[in-house]
Each structure stands twice: as structure tokens, then as C-alpha cells.
Design a protein around this motif. Sequence first.
Motif, PDB file in Angstrom:
ATOM      1  N   GLN A 182     -34.849  86.494  82.567  1.00 34.81           N
ATOM      2  CA  GLN A 182     -36.045  86.315  81.725  1.00 34.81           C
ATOM      3  C   GLN A 182     -37.190  87.272  82.068  1.00 34.81           C
ATOM      4  N   GLY A 183     -36.946  88.156  83.041  1.00 34.80           N
ATOM      5  CA  GLY A 183     -37.998  89.106  83.407  1.00 34.80           C
ATOM      6  C   GLY A 183     -38.675  88.712  84.708  1.00 34.80           C
ATOM      7  N   LEU A 184     -39.306  89.693  85.363  1.00 31.39           N
ATOM      8  CA  LEU A 184     -39.986  89.424  86.642  1.00 31.39           C
ATOM      9  C   LEU A 184     -41.388  88.853  86.424  1.00 31.39           C
ATOM     10  N   LYS A 185     -41.780  88.749  85.166  1.00 33.89           N
ATOM     11  CA  LYS A 185     -43.081  88.169  84.794  1.00 33.89           C
ATOM     12  C   LYS A 185     -44.243  88.898  85.507  1.00 33.89           C
ATOM     13  N   GLU A 186     -45.180  88.158  86.136  1.00 32.73           N
ATOM     14  CA  GLU A 186     -46.378  88.859  86.640  1.00 32.73           C
ATOM     15  C   GLU A 186     -46.023  89.918  87.679  1.00 32.73           C
ATOM     16  N   LYS A 187     -44.993  89.650  88.471  1.00 38.30           N
ATOM     17  CA  LYS A 187     -44.558  90.645  89.466  1.00 38.30           C
ATOM     18  C   LYS A 187     -44.186  91.957  88.742  1.00 38.30           C
ATOM     19  N   GLY A 188     -43.505  91.811  87.603  1.00 37.75           N
ATOM     20  CA  GLY A 188     -43.120  92.983  86.806  1.00 37.75           C
ATOM     21  C   GLY A 188     -44.347  93.737  86.300  1.00 37.75           C
ATOM     22  N   LEU A 189     -45.371  92.989  85.919  1.00 36.11           N
ATOM     23  CA  LEU A 189     -46.606  93.628  85.437  1.00 36.11           C
ATOM     24  C   LEU A 189     -47.269  94.417  86.567  1.00 36.11           C
ATOM     25  N   GLU A 190     -47.234  93.844  87.772  1.00 29.93           N
ATOM     26  CA  GLU A 190     -47.849  94.542  88.922  1.00 29.93           C
ATOM     27  C   GLU A 190     -47.115  95.854  89.205  1.00 29.93           C
ATOM     28  N   ILE A 191     -45.803  95.812  89.052  1.00 30.79           N
ATOM     29  CA  ILE A 191     -45.010  97.029  89.291  1.00 30.79           C
ATOM     30  C   ILE A 191     -45.336  98.080  88.227  1.00 30.79           C
ATOM     31  N   LEU A 192     -45.480  97.635  86.984  1.00 26.89           N
ATOM     32  CA  LEU A 192     -45.842  98.575  85.904  1.00 26.89           C
ATOM     33  C   LEU A 192     -47.197  99.224  86.202  1.00 26.89           C
TER      34      LEU A 192
END
Length: 338
Positions: free
Chosen positions: A140-150
Motif C-alpha cells: 500500500q506504499g510507505l506512506k509518510e516515510k515515502g514522502l520523506e524519502i521523496l
Amino acid sequence: MIVVMSPTATQTQISYAQDRMREFGLEPHLIVGAERTIVAGVGKEKPGLMVHLEILEGVEKVLPVVAPYKMASLESSPSPTVIKVRDFQAGGDRIGVMAGPCSVESREQLLDLARLVRKVGATALRGGAFKPRTSPYSFQGLKEKGLEILAEARQETGLAIVTEVMAPELVGLVAKYADILQIGARNMQNYPLLEAAGESGLPVLLKRGPSATIDEFLLAAEYVLKTGNSQVMLCERGIRTFEDHTRFTLPLASVPYLKQKTHLPVVVDPSHGTGKTSLVPSMTRAAVAAGADALMLEIHQNPEAAWSDGYQALNPAQFLQTMESTAVIAKAMGRDLG
Ligand code: PEP
Ligand code: MN
């Protein structure tokens, strides 16, 4: 507004239709044919007339003359809208490229791909942190962690970040990290989400619903524009048809068609549009030849191991070749790719 009366319409019914038009601010003009009468309404009408006329006895059909999407229409704004975010530009003399993985999987994966995107001359990095998946058991995605990486990838490369927001209550969070909010195909008609994304003030990449008509697509864009946010890109990403040799059918005629109807930039996503890596390079070039203002491409270091949509991702060598060959087509169209 044109009202076509049925062949059996009585004089009373025709007069009644004329009266209703006047009530809504239109001056009716009669065209009396051998078989039937047509009433053409001229002027600036108040909202709601169409439904009032459609239900009248003796009325066969009602045809609007102006597009129902007012702010998105070319009539409302004859010069094309150009969207600029950091070095990314959609429209005008540039064809902006948004590339990256379907999903953000890890810091290493994303930073590595971000460097590749920068190196080949693209200007925006895509990557899903919140993923709309057909099955609730899929990643389902890394959610906020994914946003931080972006955000870290943007910090290092300067690329503009485009990532999907799936719910109105997530707009605030995603907008803290993203430069462009993506509204996914499955959410094209999620009206509270369209309004919330519009109110963020960030540019919005609106993907076409797989079963949405072009009018529905433009009316969805209208929801964003109506909030006062004029930065909307329309992304053709394929529709569902009877054909099953590809994941979706990519109707590239929608590119020139949309450009005849709207001033908004048109983006093509050949990755979701075909769902097959081997078809992506050709359809990328075709999209540019058809007049696309920007492209969205899915790439991955090792597509076989991707956590989502690996079957449509380009590997780094394929991405480089696709960019090189597409740049030639862009030049022929008098535009620069990147
Ligand atoms: C995506 O961009 O990864 C995506 C889910 O796209 P779409 O909404 O077009 O299916
Ligand atoms: Mn995807």
C-alpha cells in the motif's frame, strides 16, 4: 441552447418551451421545419435551464451550445496554460518529463532513480507513497516515510516531486512534501478530493478515469479550477475497452482533441496506458508527436523485482534510449524534451 421539439409537439408545448427559455434569460428563436420545430435560445442563461427543458412534454432533445466546463474550455482562455514548477515545465516550448518508480520502495532505490532521472535530463520525479491498489493485500506504499524519502531526493537533485494523494484528509500532509499533487485515475470523480487538492494551491496532475468520457474528465478538472487554482494538468493514462492485449487502451487521439477543447496542458502516461514495457518507448514518441505537453514514465532499476507495476517499468538503459529517441521527435515538433 437548442431545443428540438418532437414531430408531434403542439403549438402550446412549443410556446411553453419558449416561455421557460425567457424565464432563464434566453431569447427564443423559432426554426419551423417541414417535420418539426427547433427553438434556439440566444443569450446568457441562468443555471438549471437544461433539466427544466428536458422534461417538458413535446421536447425531444436539448443540445447545449457552449461547453459545460466553463473555466477549462478554450473559449474561456484562448492561450494555452503553461505550468512551471522548479525546472519542470508542461506546455509552451517544453515537454516536461516526470519519471520515477511506481512506488517509493526504499531510500536507496529512490535516490538512485532520482539521480538517473536528473542525469538523463528529466525535471520531475514521480513515486507513489500512498498507493491505490486493486487488492487490499498488495503493498500500500510507505506512506509518510515515502514522502520523506521523496523530499530528500528533491533536496539532493532539485527535481520537482509529483506524488499521489488519495483522500481529502491527506492533502495537508502530502502537500508538505510534494510540488505537484497527483489525483489518480480511480479518484478522478472524487469531488471532495478535487476541491481539497485545488485549495492546496499546488499544481494538480489529474489522471483520466479508465471509464471516464472526455467531458467527465474536463468537468473533474473544473472542480479544481473552481477553487481558484488554475494549475491543472490533464493526464491521459489509458481507458478500459474490450481489448485485452494491453492493460488499458491508450487513446492518443484524446491529446489533439483535448487541445481543441481546453487550454490546460495535456500529459500522457504510456506506462499505465499500455501496461507493457515493450510498448512504452513507441507510445512515448507517439504521444509527443500527437502534441503532448508532458510525459509520465515509470522506471525501475530492476523491473522484475519492483513492488508494483514492474511489467510496465523501463529499466535504466531503456529509459535512456526512450529519452534520446523521444527528444528527436520533440525537436521535430519544435519543442525541447525534459
Ligand atoms: C500511478 O501513477 O502509479 C497510478 C496508480 O496511476 P493511475 O491512477 O493512472 O492508475
Ligand atoms: Mn503505477
